[in-house]
Design a protein around this motif. Structure first.
Motif, short mmCIF file in Angstrom:
data_model
loop_
_atom_site.label_atom_id
_atom_site.label_comp_id
_atom_site.label_asym_id
_atom_site.label_seq_id
_atom_site.Cartn_x
_atom_site.Cartn_y
_atom_site.Cartn_z
N ARG A 99 1.83 10.77 15.71
CA ARG A 99 0.42 10.50 15.39
C ARG A 99 -0.32 11.77 15.01
O ARG A 99 -1.15 11.75 14.10
N ARG A 100 -0.03 12.86 15.73
CA ARG A 100 -0.69 14.12 15.38
C ARG A 100 -0.27 14.55 13.97
O ARG A 100 -1.08 15.01 13.17
N TRP A 101 1.03 14.37 13.66
CA TRP A 101 1.52 14.74 12.33
C TRP A 101 0.86 13.86 11.26
O TRP A 101 0.39 14.35 10.23
N TYR A 102 0.78 12.55 11.53
CA TYR A 102 0.27 11.61 10.52
C TYR A 102 -1.23 11.81 10.29
O TYR A 102 -1.75 11.49 9.22
N SER A 103 -1.94 12.35 11.30
CA SER A 103 -3.40 12.47 11.18
C SER A 103 -3.79 13.45 10.07
O SER A 103 -4.94 13.45 9.63
N GLN A 104 -2.85 14.27 9.56
CA GLN A 104 -3.17 15.18 8.46
C GLN A 104 -3.55 14.40 7.19
O GLN A 104 -4.13 14.98 6.27
N PHE A 105 -3.18 13.10 7.13
CA PHE A 105 -3.47 12.32 5.93
C PHE A 105 -4.86 11.65 5.98
O PHE A 105 -5.22 10.91 5.07
N TYR A 106 -5.59 11.90 7.05
CA TYR A 106 -6.96 11.37 7.14
C TYR A 106 -7.96 12.51 7.00
O TYR A 106 -7.68 13.63 7.42
N SER A 107 -9.12 12.18 6.42
CA SER A 107 -10.20 13.17 6.41
C SER A 107 -11.48 12.46 6.84
O SER A 107 -11.49 11.24 7.01
N ASP A 108 -12.56 13.23 7.00
CA ASP A 108 -13.82 12.62 7.46
C ASP A 108 -14.29 11.53 6.51
O ASP A 108 -14.95 10.58 6.91
N SER A 109 -13.96 11.65 5.22
CA SER A 109 -14.43 10.64 4.25
C SER A 109 -13.47 9.47 4.09
O SER A 109 -13.73 8.58 3.28
N SER A 110 -12.34 9.47 4.82
CA SER A 110 -11.39 8.35 4.66
C SER A 110 -12.06 7.03 5.04
O SER A 110 -12.73 6.95 6.07
N PRO A 111 -11.88 5.99 4.20
CA PRO A 111 -12.52 4.70 4.50
C PRO A 111 -12.08 4.13 5.85
O PRO A 111 -10.91 4.18 6.19
N ARG A 112 -13.07 3.65 6.60
CA ARG A 112 -12.79 3.02 7.90
C ARG A 112 -13.18 1.55 7.84
O ARG A 112 -14.12 1.19 7.11
N LEU A 113 -12.47 0.75 8.63
CA LEU A 113 -12.80 -0.68 8.71
C LEU A 113 -13.89 -0.86 9.75
O LEU A 113 -13.72 -0.46 10.91
N LEU A 114 -15.03 -1.45 9.34
CA LEU A 114 -16.14 -1.65 10.27
C LEU A 114 -15.99 -3.00 10.97
O LEU A 114 -15.26 -3.88 10.47
N PRO A 115 -16.67 -3.17 12.12
CA PRO A 115 -16.50 -4.43 12.88
C PRO A 115 -16.80 -5.69 12.06
O PRO A 115 -16.21 -6.74 12.30
N ASP A 116 -17.71 -5.59 11.06
CA ASP A 116 -18.02 -6.80 10.27
C ASP A 116 -16.99 -7.04 9.16
O ASP A 116 -17.16 -7.94 8.35
N GLY A 117 -15.93 -6.23 9.13
CA GLY A 117 -14.87 -6.46 8.14
C GLY A 117 -15.07 -5.68 6.85
O GLY A 117 -14.18 -5.67 5.99
N SER A 118 -16.25 -5.00 6.73
CA SER A 118 -16.46 -4.22 5.50
C SER A 118 -15.92 -2.80 5.72
O SER A 118 -15.50 -2.45 6.82
N LEU A 119 -15.96 -2.00 4.66
CA LEU A 119 -15.46 -0.63 4.74
C LEU A 119 -16.62 0.35 4.84
O LEU A 119 -17.69 0.12 4.27
N SER A 120 -16.39 1.48 5.52
CA SER A 120 -17.43 2.51 5.62
C SER A 120 -17.76 3.05 4.22
O SER A 120 -18.90 3.37 3.91
N ASN A 121 -16.75 3.16 3.38
CA ASN A 121 -16.95 3.58 1.99
C ASN A 121 -15.76 3.09 1.17
O ASN A 121 -14.65 2.96 1.70
N ARG A 122 -16.01 2.81 -0.11
CA ARG A 122 -14.94 2.29 -0.97
C ARG A 122 -13.95 3.39 -1.30
O ARG A 122 -14.30 4.57 -1.36
N ALA A 123 -12.70 2.97 -1.54
CA ALA A 123 -11.69 3.93 -2.01
C ALA A 123 -12.01 4.23 -3.48
O ALA A 123 -12.17 3.32 -4.29
N LYS A 124 -12.14 5.54 -3.80
CA LYS A 124 -12.46 5.93 -5.19
C LYS A 124 -11.28 6.66 -5.79
O LYS A 124 -10.55 7.37 -5.08
N SER A 125 -11.12 6.54 -7.09
CA SER A 125 -10.08 7.31 -7.77
C SER A 125 -10.39 8.80 -7.64
O SER A 125 -11.56 9.21 -7.72
N ALA A 126 -9.35 9.62 -7.49
CA ALA A 126 -9.56 11.07 -7.42
C ALA A 126 -10.08 11.60 -8.76
O ALA A 126 -10.57 12.72 -8.83
N LEU A 127 -10.02 10.79 -9.82
CA LEU A 127 -10.54 11.23 -11.13
C LEU A 127 -11.99 10.79 -11.34
O LEU A 127 -12.58 11.00 -12.39
#
Ligand code: FES
Ligand SMILES: [Fe+2]
Length: 435
Positions: A405-433
């Motif tokens: 888990r510690r190793w895998y956590s490198q793939f998350y950042s503060d802006s990574s989308p999170r699932l909110l309790p109402d089923g929506s996302l904290s922010n949409r996934a955007k293309s890096a471009l």
């Protein structure tokens, strides 16, 4: 004289009869064996959709619309747990190269977005948002590839470059093309006969590459089959399985003959007639921080005796959050690789694709892929119903789950989308471009 003529005739008749019976026998054997030969040598293509595996509604089992309704209900009442962000940063497989022909538009769902994967006339692959910026038509439904690498919208015929995203033509407009007439392009790479998209929640460019497997590209290893599974869980649960050493001697103890259905496997039987004996370890790479390695030695036994050709040594190299290269070595029988891909299509909906390239005999490759699917599907039963446990109750010999888990956590950042309790996302996934 007369007697010898009769004897000769009788002998000829007997020979004729024997020959005829022999021919019939050969024909029957060929008719019976040929389909078996075809079955054993045809590459596996095993597909299990959402709902095919992992759901159990008691006895008698539900069927038809009742089953579909119950699966929807399970989704509503499912306890999700305190989940990590749902779309880790990295490369994800979105298609196998042969699935995308020149001039084809392949609908792709990834990170909760509808995208269109396009093969240009000259063979390059491009990935764009599916919705047309003019009036919102969906390119996946009636769009066409034109002008080599462009997409023409089915609604009013606007044409967009799938390479740059900009509008190149509005057939009925003789004025200028508006600046905002552009579609979002996603970074893709085609490698090892698969197509991958890069995702980074902060819009960073790819930080690492997917290793090239020369034996696939030079044809030393040929295509030996595929499996595809839809799994209802968080993406991290699947790679974490590699560090969960304790479950190997339990969920995966019984051999393939008992099947994949954990409801019907007798887990209390510690000595089934065919067993898998596992020995494994998992460690992060010291050289490349986005990589880790699971080494696994496995042998199948029948009543305690080793089954010939059943032992294997595997090195499963995890490359980022969603790719594993499983290197196989069966000694004289041959070598190969199974490319494992897990792609988050929705927060709790993963597509797992396993594809084998090898120089192993075709029947053996098929046997291996089927056995692997059988074991993987037992995990699917667990994954599709479990909740994520943020602080698991780990005991000695559980395996390096915390380390993973510690190793895998490198793939998350503060802006990574999170699932909110109402089923929506904290922010949409955007293309890096798109940044
Ligand atoms: S909606 Fe696409 S061209 Fe009008
Ligand atoms: Fe497992």
């Amino acid at each position: 004289m007369e007697n010898s003529a009769i004897f000769l005739l009788q002998s000829l008749a007997a020979i004729h009869l024997t020959m005829t019976l022999f021919m019939y026998l050969v024909a029957v054997v060929i008719i019976l064996i040929y389909p078996l030969y075809l079955y054993l040598t045809k590459p596996l293509n095993r597909i299990k959709r959402h709902g095919d595996l992992g759901y159990f509604f008691g006895t008698p089992e539900l069927a038809g619309k009742h089953r579909d309704q119950q699966i929807e209900r399970l989704k509503r009442i499912r306890m999700k747990g305190d989940l990590p962000p749902v779309y880790p940063n990295g490369w994800y497989c979105i298609a196998e190269s042969p699935q995308l022909a020149p001039k084809q538009i392949l609908p792709v769902v990834v990170f909760g977005e509808q995208l269109s994967l396009i093969r240009s006339e000259d063979g390059s692959a491009h990935l764009i948002d599916s919705y047309c910026p003019h009036l919102g038509a969906n390119f996946n439904v009636g769009g066409r590839v034109v002008d080599n690498n462009c997409v023409q919208c089915p609604f009013h015929g606007w044409v967009f470059s799938a390479e740059s995203g900009s509008c190149t033509r509005i057939p009925y407009n003789d004025g200028t093309i508006p600046e905002q007439a552009r579609v979002t392009v996603w970074p893709v790479v085609e490698r090892n006969k698969h197509i991958y998209v890069w995702f980074d929640a902060d819009g960073s460019a790819p930080e690492w590459e997917i290793p090239v497997i020369e034996d696939i590209l030079n044809g030393q290893w040929t295509y030996k089959g595929r499996t595809e599974h839809e799994v209802a869980c968080h993406v991290q649960e699947i790679p974490e399985n590699g560090a969960d050493i304790a479950h190997l001697g339990y969920l995966h103890l019984a051999g393939a003959p008992v099947g994949n259905d954990v409801i019907r496997i007798d887990l209390s039987d510690r000595f089934p007639s065919i067993t898998h004996q596992w020995d494994g370890n998992w460690n992060p790479s010291t050289k490349d921080k986005h990589m880790s390695k699971m080494h696994l030695e496995q042998v199948m036994k029948f009543h305690g005796f080793e089954i010939p050709l059943s032992s294997s040594k595997l090195d499963a190299i995890q490359i980022g959050p969603g790719i594993v290269h499983m290197h196989l070595d069966f000694g004289n029988l041959g070598k190969g690789i199974v490319l494992h891909h897990v792609t988050p299509e929705e927060p709790l909906f993963q597509r797992a694709r396993f594809v084998m390239y090898s120089n192993l005999p075709r029947w053996f490759a098929k046997f291996f892929m089927l056995s692997e699917a059988n074991q993987f599907e037992r995990d699917v039963y667990v994954w599709s119903n479990k909740r994520y446990v943020k602080n698991p109750l780990l005991v000695k010999n559980d395996g390096p789950i915390g380390k993973h888990r510690r190793w895998y956590s490198q793939f998350y950042s503060d802006s990574s989308p999170r699932l909110l309790p109402d089923g929506s996302l904290s922010n949409r996934a955007k293309s890096a471009l798109e940044w």
